[in-house]
Design an enzyme around this catalytic site. Structure first.
Site, PDB file in Angstrom:
ATOM      1  N   GLY A  69      -6.379  10.190   1.357  1.00 50.02           N
ATOM      2  CA  GLY A  69      -6.634  11.228   2.364  1.00 50.02           C
ATOM      3  C   GLY A  69      -7.441  10.789   3.563  1.00 50.02           C
ATOM      4  N   GLN A  70      -7.831   9.497   3.609  1.00 47.58           N
ATOM      5  CA  GLN A  70      -8.595   9.055   4.777  1.00 47.58           C
ATOM      6  C   GLN A  70      -7.736   9.180   6.029  1.00 47.58           C
ATOM      7  OE1 GLN A  70      -8.472   7.340   1.892  1.00 47.58           O
ATOM      8  NE2 GLN A  70     -10.423   6.333   1.445  1.00 47.58           N
ATOM      9  N   GLU A  71      -8.402   9.268   7.172  1.00 46.37           N
ATOM     10  CA  GLU A  71      -7.694   9.561   8.421  1.00 46.37           C
ATOM     11  C   GLU A  71      -6.519   8.612   8.668  1.00 46.37           C
ATOM     12  OE1 GLU A  71     -10.292   9.880  11.744  1.00 46.37           O
ATOM     13  OE2 GLU A  71      -8.704  10.694  13.033  1.00 46.37           O
ATOM     14  N   LEU A  73      -4.736   7.019   6.585  1.00 49.95           N
ATOM     15  CA  LEU A  73      -3.653   7.189   5.607  1.00 49.95           C
ATOM     16  C   LEU A  73      -2.889   8.495   5.826  1.00 49.95           C
ATOM     17  CD1 LEU A  73      -5.516   5.973   2.390  1.00 49.95           C
ATOM     18  CD2 LEU A  73      -3.813   4.713   3.700  1.00 49.95           C
ATOM     19  N   ARG A  74      -3.563   9.500   6.405  1.00 48.60           N
ATOM     20  CA  ARG A  74      -2.901  10.796   6.606  1.00 48.60           C
ATOM     21  C   ARG A  74      -1.676  10.661   7.496  1.00 48.60           C
ATOM     22  NH1 ARG A  74      -8.247  12.901   6.959  1.00 48.60           N
ATOM     23  NH2 ARG A  74      -8.082  13.482   9.143  1.00 48.60           N
TER      24      ARG A  74
END
Ligand code: G3D
Length: 179
Positions: A69-71, A73-74
């Site tokens: 969910g890190q930026e 990876l989103r």
């Protein structure tokens, strides 16, 4: 033999249903997935990339992808959407500041054509923390009532104790059986 078994499972409807678990970093995605698997809380490290696990609920098989969910990876969440039947959105019910961001990610996701037939389960996690938002409050902030294109359900839960998770699995099972 493996091929024959796969064919037989397809004929009898005993196939795997694809589920993706999304949510901002630190929401509790990994802890929830391991609760599903072991029914025990585990120590986790931030999800790097993705993990995939099979969960069976009374003869219904789910293939569950835990997506980071890190930026950074989103931006690649969409690459997991194809053939997804259920999206589990994990929300940290104590993280009031980032709920607007969660809302934007949710509505962006649901506008993607690869998810047009997917059902959405919103897990209002960390209910054990004093002062956390209730499922109803989260529902309101995420404007869930405005979602008419997808079947959705919001469930309060605590990944550390597993409270609320059996009911989530029951809802998932009811959705795939309904389809
Ligand atoms: P992520 O996979 O979404 O990034 P994790 O999130 O599963 O790694 O969880 C992030 C942190 O939140 C972890 O704490 C985890 O123990 C905690 N957490 C997850 N679910 C709950 C919950 O229901 N209640 C509480 N109180 N904490 C929860 P650490 O300290 O390991 O970073």
């Amino acid at each position: 033999m493996g091929f024959l078994l796969t064919k037989m499972m397809a004929v009898f409807g005993d196939r795997e249903h694809k589920v993706i678990v999304v949510g901002l970093d630190n929401a509790g995605k990994t802890t929830i997935l391991y609760q599903f698997l072991t029914k025990e809380a585990v120590h986790t490290s931030p999800t790097i990339g993705s993990n995939v696990e099979q969960i069976t609920v009374r003869n219904t098989h789910f293939l569950v992808w835990d997506i980071g969910g890190q930026e950074n990876l989103r931006a690649s969440w969409y690459s997991y959407y194809c053939n997804t039947e259920i999206v589990i959105l994990v929300v940290d019910s104590t993280d009031r500041e980032r709920l607007t961001l969660t809302k934007e990610e949710l509505h962006r996701m649901l506008s993607h054509e690869d998810l047009q037939n997917a059902a959405v389960l919103i897990l209002a996690n960390k209910q054990d923390v004093k002062g956390s938002l209730t499922a109803a409050e989260i529902s309101q902030i995420l404007t869930l009532e405005s979602i008419t294109t997808h079947s959705w359900h919001v469930q309060a839960c605590c990944a550390l104790t597993g409270e609320g998770l059996p009911a989530s699995l029951d809802w998932m099972k009811s959705r795939v059986v309904a389809n």
